[in-house]
Design a protein around this motif. Structure first.
Motif, PDB file in Angstrom:
ATOM      1  N   ALA A 222       0.803  -1.225   0.000  1.00  0.00           N
ATOM      2  CA  ALA A 222       0.000   0.000   0.000  1.00  0.00           C
ATOM      3  C   ALA A 222       0.833   1.271   0.000  1.00  0.00           C
ATOM      4  O   ALA A 222       0.335   2.321  -0.389  1.00  0.00           O
ATOM      5  N   LEU A 223       2.084   1.199   0.436  1.00  0.00           N
ATOM      6  CA  LEU A 223       2.922   2.380   0.585  1.00  0.00           C
ATOM      7  C   LEU A 223       4.115   2.328  -0.364  1.00  0.00           C
ATOM      8  O   LEU A 223       4.575   1.246  -0.718  1.00  0.00           O
ATOM      9  N   PRO A 224       4.637   3.475  -0.773  1.00  0.00           N
ATOM     10  CA  PRO A 224       5.873   3.495  -1.557  1.00  0.00           C
ATOM     11  C   PRO A 224       7.031   2.925  -0.749  1.00  0.00           C
ATOM     12  O   PRO A 224       7.108   3.097   0.472  1.00  0.00           O
ATOM     13  N   ALA A 225       7.945   2.266  -1.448  1.00  0.00           N
ATOM     14  CA  ALA A 225       9.069   1.616  -0.763  1.00  0.00           C
ATOM     15  C   ALA A 225       9.916   2.606   0.018  1.00  0.00           C
ATOM     16  O   ALA A 225      10.391   2.310   1.112  1.00  0.00           O
ATOM     17  N   THR A 226      10.109   3.806  -0.540  1.00  0.00           N
ATOM     18  CA  THR A 226      10.969   4.779   0.122  1.00  0.00           C
ATOM     19  C   THR A 226      10.334   5.369   1.371  1.00  0.00           C
ATOM     20  O   THR A 226      11.020   5.982   2.185  1.00  0.00           O
ATOM     21  N   ARG A 227       9.038   5.208   1.534  1.00  0.00           N
ATOM     22  CA  ARG A 227       8.378   5.691   2.754  1.00  0.00           C
ATOM     23  C   ARG A 227       8.300   4.595   3.804  1.00  0.00           C
ATOM     24  O   ARG A 227       8.521   4.843   4.992  1.00  0.00           O
ATOM     25  N   ILE A 228       8.035   3.373   3.378  1.00  0.00           N
ATOM     26  CA  ILE A 228       7.890   2.291   4.347  1.00  0.00           C
ATOM     27  C   ILE A 228       9.222   1.963   5.002  1.00  0.00           C
ATOM     28  O   ILE A 228       9.285   1.607   6.181  1.00  0.00           O
ATOM     29  N   THR A 229      10.336   2.108   4.263  1.00  0.00           N
ATOM     30  CA  THR A 229      11.624   1.710   4.819  1.00  0.00           C
ATOM     31  C   THR A 229      12.042   2.595   5.991  1.00  0.00           C
ATOM     32  O   THR A 229      12.758   2.156   6.886  1.00  0.00           O
ATOM     33  N   PHE A 230      11.594   3.858   6.010  1.00  0.00           N
ATOM     34  CA  PHE A 230      11.958   4.737   7.118  1.00  0.00           C
ATOM     35  C   PHE A 230      11.313   4.295   8.428  1.00  0.00           C
ATOM     36  O   PHE A 230      11.802   4.636   9.510  1.00  0.00           O
ATOM     37  N   LEU A 231      10.223   3.537   8.344  1.00  0.00           N
ATOM     38  CA  LEU A 231       9.592   3.047   9.562  1.00  0.00           C
ATOM     39  C   LEU A 231      10.503   2.096  10.323  1.00  0.00           C
ATOM     40  O   LEU A 231      10.335   1.913  11.534  1.00  0.00           O
ATOM     41  N   SER A 232      11.495   1.487   9.650  1.00  0.00           N
ATOM     42  CA  SER A 232      12.422   0.584  10.329  1.00  0.00           C
ATOM     43  C   SER A 232      13.253   1.308  11.383  1.00  0.00           C
ATOM     44  O   SER A 232      13.822   0.667  12.275  1.00  0.00           O
ATOM     45  N   LEU A 233      13.331   2.639  11.311  1.00  0.00           N
ATOM     46  CA  LEU A 233      14.069   3.398  12.320  1.00  0.00           C
ATOM     47  C   LEU A 233      13.403   3.326  13.693  1.00  0.00           C
ATOM     48  O   LEU A 233      14.025   3.674  14.704  1.00  0.00           O
ATOM     49  N   LEU A 234      12.146   2.874  13.738  1.00  0.00           N
ATOM     50  CA  LEU A 234      11.470   2.733  15.021  1.00  0.00           C
ATOM     51  C   LEU A 234      12.062   1.617  15.863  1.00  0.00           C
ATOM     52  O   LEU A 234      11.941   1.641  17.101  1.00  0.00           O
ATOM     53  N   SER A 235      12.691   0.616  15.244  1.00  0.00           N
ATOM     54  CA  SER A 235      13.204  -0.540  16.002  1.00  0.00           C
ATOM     55  C   SER A 235      14.238  -0.140  17.048  1.00  0.00           C
ATOM     56  O   SER A 235      14.090  -0.471  18.236  1.00  0.00           O
TER      57      SER A 235
END
Length: 314
Positions: A222-235
């Motif tokens: 549902a989301l662009p790859a370049t936007r979803i990957t930044f969510l990994s910074l939450l880990s």
């Protein structure tokens, strides 16, 4: 919802150190992936067809088997801060790969957000006395690379199957690849596992793998790859907060600054593309009368359809 996946992944370190048997990283990786994949296969009762036999194997190797193996090598050979800092380069790698393979626009602010996110993670978790092991650094960088490639390929290959089935294929393939490696390197599982060990394995399998990968792959569609990957910074952010709340680890002013930088980079990276132009995910949007939005893009089944058709079906 997608952000819940990396947030829950941030609890992995705490569960591993407090509940799992020590010195068995490949056992932990296998127990995470294989039972979760088999459970989803049992629920969906659907197997791959045609090209998706080898595509599921490739994605399972990249997103699960190779990624987890390299991640645990880095975790054992590097301080957690160094490993997390190296792995935080993943958004930059995804941005470049998405531009090459998906045709997403490589924007200057995306690169700046990637650099800011990596700097924020470094402030959050890196220590001045951290040692650098060449093999560990290579493993950490390799885990970021394979995860980035797997994310972009998962966005490029649209599966003709339900989300739960595709997730089960990848987890099962990754677990099957990990199993012989685990047996060869670490041997069979310990003969006696405690209740805490089983509770840790159950949490990692059901919550940190089955649930989170469904959410992650759903977001990937549902989301662009370049936007979803930044969510990994939450880990690393969640891991630091849990260390403070549960383990009593201190928080410095530099760590708090790093947390602010990470959240800022994550928030700015989620900004949509300017109106009327192609979004980073390859969809074009045109706004009509107030309260309406017509979208033309790739549907989850690989067939292009316009917003009216989607709205009518809804």
């Amino acid at each position: 919802m997608t952000a819940l996946a990396p947030a829950l992944w941030g609890s992995t370190y705490l569960v591993t150190t407090e509940l799992l048997p020590p010195g068995r990283p490949l056992l932990a990786a296998t127990m995470r992936a294989l039972p979760a994949g088999l459970l989803l296969l049992l629920v969906t009762r659907r197997l791959p067809k045609g090209d998706w036999w080898w595509r599921a194997a490739v994605l399972g190797a990249l997103n699960i088997a190779v990624f987890l193996a390299l991640l645990f090598v880095a975790a054992y050979r590097l301080p957690g801060g160094v490993a997390a800092t190296v792995a935080s380069m993943q958004p930059l790698l995804v941005a470049v790969l998405a531009a090459v393979l998906l045709g997403e626009r490589l924007r200057a602010w995306t690169l700046l957000c990637g650099l800011a996110g990596a700097a924020g993670v470094a402030l959050l978790v890196l220590r001045a006395d951290a040692r650098l092991d060449p093999i560990g650094v290579a493993a950490a960088l390799g885990s970021a690379v394979v995860m980035a490639v797997g994310l972009v390929l998962g966005k490029r290959w649209v599966a003709p199957a339900p989300l739960l089935a595709v997730t089960g294929w990848q987890l099962t393939a990754g677990g099957v690849l990990l199993l012989p490696v685990m047996l060869a390197v670490e041997g069979p599982p310990p003969a006696h596992l405690t209740g805490e060990n089983w509770a840790g394995f159950a949490y990692l399998c059901l919550i940190c793998t089955a649930l989170t990968y469904v959410l992650w792959f759903r977001g990937l569609g549902a989301l662009p790859a370049t936007r979803i990957t930044f969510l990994s910074l939450l880990s690393p952010l969640v891991a630091t907060v849990l260390g403070w709340l549960v383990l009593g680890q201190g928080l410095t002013a530099w760590q708090l600054l790093g947390a602010v930088v990470v959240l800022g980079a994550l928030a700015v990276a989620q900004r949509p593309a300017p109106g009327g132009k192609s979004t980073p995910g390859g969809e074009s949007t045109t706004v009509g009368r107030p309260g309406t939005l017509a979208v033309t893009g790739r549907a989850s089944n690989g067939v292009r359809e316009d917003g009216r058709e989607r709205a009518g079906r809804t």
